[in-house]
Design a protein around this motif. Structure first.
Motif, PDB file in Angstrom:
ATOM      1  N   HIS A  96      -3.915  29.107 -34.354  1.00 39.27           N
ATOM      2  CA  HIS A  96      -3.982  29.233 -32.902  1.00 39.27           C
ATOM      3  C   HIS A  96      -2.837  30.112 -32.391  1.00 39.27           C
ATOM      4  N   ARG A 100      -3.129  33.852 -30.588  1.00 39.59           N
ATOM      5  CA  ARG A 100      -2.569  34.125 -29.258  1.00 39.59           C
ATOM      6  C   ARG A 100      -1.585  35.298 -29.327  1.00 39.59           C
ATOM      7  N   ARG A 324      -5.993  17.405 -24.161  1.00 39.27           N
ATOM      8  CA  ARG A 324      -5.380  17.546 -25.496  1.00 39.27           C
ATOM      9  C   ARG A 324      -5.599  16.242 -26.242  1.00 39.27           C
ATOM     10  N   GLY A 383      -1.576  24.528 -18.858  1.00 36.35           N
ATOM     11  CA  GLY A 383      -0.149  24.671 -19.135  1.00 36.35           C
ATOM     12  C   GLY A 383       0.173  24.454 -20.591  1.00 36.35           C
ATOM     13  N   ARG A 386      -1.409  25.942 -24.538  1.00 38.63           N
ATOM     14  CA  ARG A 386      -2.792  26.402 -24.366  1.00 38.63           C
ATOM     15  C   ARG A 386      -3.032  26.997 -22.988  1.00 38.63           C
ATOM     16  N   CYS A 388      -3.930  29.221 -20.042  1.00 33.96           N
ATOM     17  CA  CYS A 388      -4.917  30.305 -20.074  1.00 33.96           C
ATOM     18  C   CYS A 388      -4.272  31.639 -20.437  1.00 33.96           C
TER      19      CYS A 388
HETATM   20  C1  HEM Z   1      -9.565  32.406 -12.208  1.00 32.66           C
HETATM   21  C2  HEM Z   1      -9.766  32.646 -13.485  1.00 32.66           C
HETATM   22  C3  HEM Z   1      -9.438  31.688 -14.601  1.00 32.66           C
HETATM   23  C4  HEM Z   1      -9.160  30.349 -14.563  1.00 32.66           C
HETATM   24  C5  HEM Z   1      -9.092  29.446 -13.339  1.00 32.66           C
HETATM   25  C6  HEM Z   1      -8.927  29.931 -15.934  1.00 32.66           C
HETATM   26  C7  HEM Z   1      -8.573  28.651 -16.315  1.00 32.66           C
HETATM   27  C8  HEM Z   1      -8.295  28.260 -17.606  1.00 32.66           C
HETATM   28  C9  HEM Z   1      -7.868  26.935 -17.987  1.00 32.66           C
HETATM   29  C10 HEM Z   1      -7.652  25.779 -17.029  1.00 32.66           C
HETATM   30  C11 HEM Z   1      -7.714  26.935 -19.334  1.00 32.66           C
HETATM   31  C12 HEM Z   1      -7.297  25.747 -20.192  1.00 32.66           C
HETATM   32  C13 HEM Z   1      -5.777  25.709 -20.263  1.00 32.66           C
HETATM   33  C14 HEM Z   1      -5.219  24.461 -20.890  1.00 32.66           C
HETATM   34  O1  HEM Z   1      -5.890  23.821 -21.718  1.00 32.66           O
HETATM   35  O2  HEM Z   1      -4.070  24.103 -20.551  1.00 32.66           O
HETATM   36  C15 HEM Z   1      -8.035  28.266 -19.825  1.00 32.66           C
HETATM   37  C16 HEM Z   1      -7.992  28.640 -21.148  1.00 32.66           C
HETATM   38  C17 HEM Z   1      -8.386  29.877 -21.592  1.00 32.66           C
HETATM   39  N1  HEM Z   1      -8.746  30.965 -20.828  1.00 32.66           N
HETATM   40 FE1  HEM Z   1      -8.815  31.012 -18.811  1.00 32.66          FE
HETATM   41  N2  HEM Z   1      -9.093  31.004 -16.761  1.00 32.66           N
HETATM   42  C18 HEM Z   1      -9.398  32.099 -16.002  1.00 32.66           C
HETATM   43  C19 HEM Z   1      -9.610  33.390 -16.460  1.00 32.66           C
HETATM   44  C20 HEM Z   1      -9.597  33.787 -17.766  1.00 32.66           C
HETATM   45  C21 HEM Z   1      -9.774  35.143 -18.231  1.00 32.66           C
HETATM   46  C22 HEM Z   1      -9.948  36.350 -17.334  1.00 32.66           C
HETATM   47  C23 HEM Z   1      -9.735  35.084 -19.602  1.00 32.66           C
HETATM   48  C24 HEM Z   1      -9.867  36.203 -20.601  1.00 32.66           C
HETATM   49  C25 HEM Z   1      -9.934  37.458 -20.320  1.00 32.66           C
HETATM   50  C26 HEM Z   1      -9.525  33.714 -19.994  1.00 32.66           C
HETATM   51  C27 HEM Z   1      -9.447  33.270 -21.300  1.00 32.66           C
HETATM   52  C28 HEM Z   1      -9.060  32.004 -21.667  1.00 32.66           C
HETATM   53  C29 HEM Z   1      -8.900  31.574 -23.054  1.00 32.66           C
HETATM   54  C30 HEM Z   1      -9.167  32.427 -24.298  1.00 32.66           C
HETATM   55  C31 HEM Z   1      -8.457  30.245 -23.005  1.00 32.66           C
HETATM   56  C32 HEM Z   1      -8.127  29.352 -24.199  1.00 32.66           C
HETATM   57  C33 HEM Z   1      -6.607  29.374 -24.411  1.00 32.66           C
HETATM   58  C34 HEM Z   1      -6.124  28.502 -25.571  1.00 32.66           C
HETATM   59  O3  HEM Z   1      -6.759  27.482 -25.862  1.00 32.66           O
HETATM   60  O4  HEM Z   1      -5.095  28.863 -26.159  1.00 32.66           O
HETATM   61  N3  HEM Z   1      -9.441  32.956 -18.850  1.00 32.66           N
HETATM   62  N4  HEM Z   1      -8.389  29.051 -18.738  1.00 32.66           N
END
Ligand code: HEM
Length: 442
Positions: A96, A100, A324, A383, A386, A388
Motif C-alpha cells: 500500500h 501511494r 479501518r 485521514g 489512507r 484520499c
Molecule cells: C470531492 C472529491 C473526493 C472526495 C470527497 C474523496 C473522498 C475520499 C475518502 C473519504 C477516502 C477514504 C479516506 C480514508 O479512508 O481515510 C478516499 C480515498 C481515496 N480516494 Fe478520494 N475523494 C475525492 C476525489 C478523489 C480523486 C479525484 C481521486 C483520484 C484521482 C481519488 C482517489 C482516491 C483513492 C485512490 C483513495 C484510496 C486511498 C487509500 O486507500 O490509500 N479521490 N477519497
C-alpha cells in the motif's frame, strides 16, 4: 497504543440488517440518532462486521494517530471482487505504501498546475455543448466534466475515440453500482444476468476490454507518457516482476470510480447552495469579478472560492464515514476494542458538531475564512495513512470548474424545492440532478 487490557465495548443498536439498512438509507440521521441514544462512541454491528463509530475530535485524533500497521482495510472480501485484486483501497502494509509513493507525484506540485488548463477547457467545452438547453441538469454536466478530466489524467487522453469509450464505460459502471454491493458480500449473487452483481460485472468487463486496448496499444509503442497508466505499466513488484494486468485493471478502475463521481457530486452541491444563498453567491462573484483573469492559478488561490469548496464538502461529505479494521486491540477513550473490530471516524458527525461549527446546518463559506479547523474536526477526504490521494487534485478541479463557469456565466435554479442527500453507492449525492437555467453571460 495497543494494549492487553480486557475487552470493553460501547453499546449500540441491536441486530445488523436493520442498522445497516438505516445507514445506507440516511447515514446522517442514523449516525446522529445512535450517537444521541447510545453516546459517542457507539457500536454498530454492520453486515460487513462490527464497527465502533465516533465523531469526537479527541478519538478521531487517536484513530488517525496510530501506527498504520495496526490496521487492515475494511471489508476487503466485499471490495476486492468489485474492484479486483490490487486496488489501493484494499492493499495494505508495504504494498500500500509503495503504491501511494508511486502515485503521489501525479497529484502534487507542478503536475497539478499542468492539469489546470485542460480542466478549465473541459468545463467550458462541456458547458458550451449544453448551453442552449432549456434546463441544464447540473449533475449530468458535472459528471461529463469530471469524467473527461479523470480519463484524460489517467490515460493521457490524446485519442478522442478512446477517451469517449472510456467515459461511457466508466459511467455505466458507476450508474450500475447498487449500494448493497458495497455493504455486503452476500449481495454478490448472479441472477439470470439481471442482479446488481451481474450488472456490475457486465459493466466492469466492458470497461476492462477498453482498458486492455489502451494498455496493449501503449505497451506496443515508444510513447510512454506521464499519466497513471504509464506509471503502472512500467512499475514492478519488489522482486522486479512487472505488475500484473489484473492489478493494473483494479487500480485504474479504482481511480476512475473514486476520482470522478465524488467531484461531480461536490460541484453539483456547490451550484445548488450558491444559488440558494444570495449572500454567499454575491461574495463569490465579487471575488471572481475582481480577478484580472480567470487563469487556473488565479482561481486556485482565490480565498472565497476555496472556502466555498470547503464548506460544500463540510455540509455534504460525499463519504459519510471511513473505516479501518483492527489487527491488534486498541484503546479508544474508555473502551478497549479487540482485533477484528473496525473503527470509523464519522465525518458527518464531526462536520455537524455544533460546538465546532456554529449553526452547522447553514451553508456559510465564510467560516473557513474566519478560522481554520483541525484535521480531526474537518475531514471530507478521510485521514491518516489512507487519506484520499486525490484530495488536492479534487479541490483544485472543483475550484477551477466552479470559478470558470461562475466568472463567465449566470444561472438560476429551476426549482426552489429543497434537495436532500441521497445514497448512490458508497457515496452520498443530491436527490435530484439540480436543474439550472442559463440566464446569460456575466
Ligand atoms: C470531492 C472529491 C473526493 C472526495 C470527497 C474523496 C473522498 C475520499 C475518502 C473519504 C477516502 C477514504 C479516506 C480514508 O479512508 O481515510 C478516499 C480515498 C481515496 N480516494 Fe478520494 N475523494 C475525492 C476525489 C478523489 C480523486 C479525484 C481521486 C483520484 C484521482 C481519488 C482517489 C482516491 C483513492 C485512490 C483513495 C484510496 C486511498 C487509500 O486507500 O490509500 N479521490 N477519497
Amino acid at each position: 497504543m495497543s494494549t492487553a487490557t480486557p475487552i470493553n465495548l460501547p453499546s449500540g443498536p441491536r441486530g445488523s440488517l436493520r442498522p445497516t439498512l438505516q445507514l445506507i438509507r440516511d447515514p446522517r440521521a442514523a449516525l446522529q440518532g445512535w450517537a444521541s441514544q447510545y453516546g459517542d462512541p457507539f457500536l454498530l454491528r454492520a453486515l460487513n462486521g462490527p464497527v465502533v463509530v465516533t465523531g469526537r475530535e479527541d478519538l478521531i485524533r487517536v484513530i488517525h494517530g496510530q501506527d498504520p500497521n495496526i490496521y487492515a482495510p475494511f471489508a476487503t472480501a466485499t471490495i476486492d471482487p468489485l474492484m479486483g485484486c490490487g486496488s489501493m483501497l484494499t492493499l495494505e502494509g508495504e504494498p500500500h505504501r509503495r503504491e501511494r509513493r508511486l502515485m503521489m507525484p501525479m497529484f502534487h506540485g507542478d503536475r497539478m498546475k499542468a492539469y489546470g488548463e485542460s480542466m478549465q477547457q473541459c468545463a467550458l467545452d462541456r458547458f458550451e455543448a449544453c448551453r442552449g438547453q432549456q434546463e441544464i441538469l447540473t449533475l449530468n454536466l458535472m459528471t461529463d466534466i469530471s469524467l473527461e478530466i479523470i480519463v484524460r489524467t489517467i490515460f493521457g487522453g490524446s485519442d478522442l475515440q478512446v477517451v469517449s469509450h472510456l467515459i461511457q464505460a466508466s459511467q455505466k459502471l458507476v450508474e450500475g453500482a447498487s449500494p448493497l454491493l458495497f455493504f455486503s458480500r452476500k449481495s454478490h449473487l448472479s441472477f439470470l444476468g439481471f442482479s446488481p452483481w451481474d450488472r456490475w460485472n457486465k459493466a466492469k468487463k466492458e470497461l476492462q476490454g477498453y482498458l486492455d486496448q489502451v494498455i496493449d496499444k501503449r505497451q506496443g509503442s515508444d510513447d510512454r507518457g506521464e499519466d497513471i497508466l504509464s506509471l503502472l505499466s512500467s512499475a514492478t513488484y519488489e522482486d522486479g516482476q512487472p505488475i500484473t494486468r489484473e492489478h493494473i485493471h483494479a487500480e485504474l478502475i479504482t481511480f476512475l470510480f473514486a476520482g470522478h463521481e465524488t467531484t461531480a457530486l461536490t460541484l453539483t452541491w456547490a451550484m445548488y447552495h450558491l444559488h440558494r444563498n444570495p449572500a454567499a453567491y454575491l461574495s463569490l462573484v465579487q471575488e471572481l469579478d475582481a480577478l484580472e483573469d480567470d487563469s487556473p492559478a488565479r482561481l486556485a488561490s482565490s480565498p472565497y472560492l476555496k472556502a466555498t469548496v470547503q464548506e460544500t464538502l463540510r455540509v455534504h461529505p460525499i463519504v459519510t464515514e471511513t473505516l479501518r479494521k483492527l489487527k491488534t486491540p486498541l484503546t479508544l477513550g474508555e473502551y478497549c476494542l479487540p482485533a477484528g473490530f473496525a473503527v470509523a471516524p464519522a465525518t458527518v458527525l464531526a462536520h455537524y458538531n455544533a460546538s465546532t461549527y456554529e449553526e452547522p446546518e447553514q451553508f456559510r463559506p465564510k467560516r473557513f475564512i474566519d478560522r481554520s479547523y483541525s484535521p480531526f474536526q474537518y475531514m471530507p477526504f478521510g485521514g491518516g495513512h489512507r487519506r484520499c490521494i486525490g484530495a488536492a487534485f479534487a479541490s483544485f478541479e472543483i475550484a477551477i470548474v466552479l470559478g470558470s463557469l461562475l466568472k463567465r456565466f449566470e444561472f438560476e435554479l429551476v426549482d426552489a424545492a429543497p434537495v436532500v442527500p441521497k445514497r448512490r453507492n458508497v457515496t452520498m449525492g443530491p436527490s435530484t440532478a439540480v436543474p439550472l437555467r442559463f440566464v446569460g453571460r456575466r
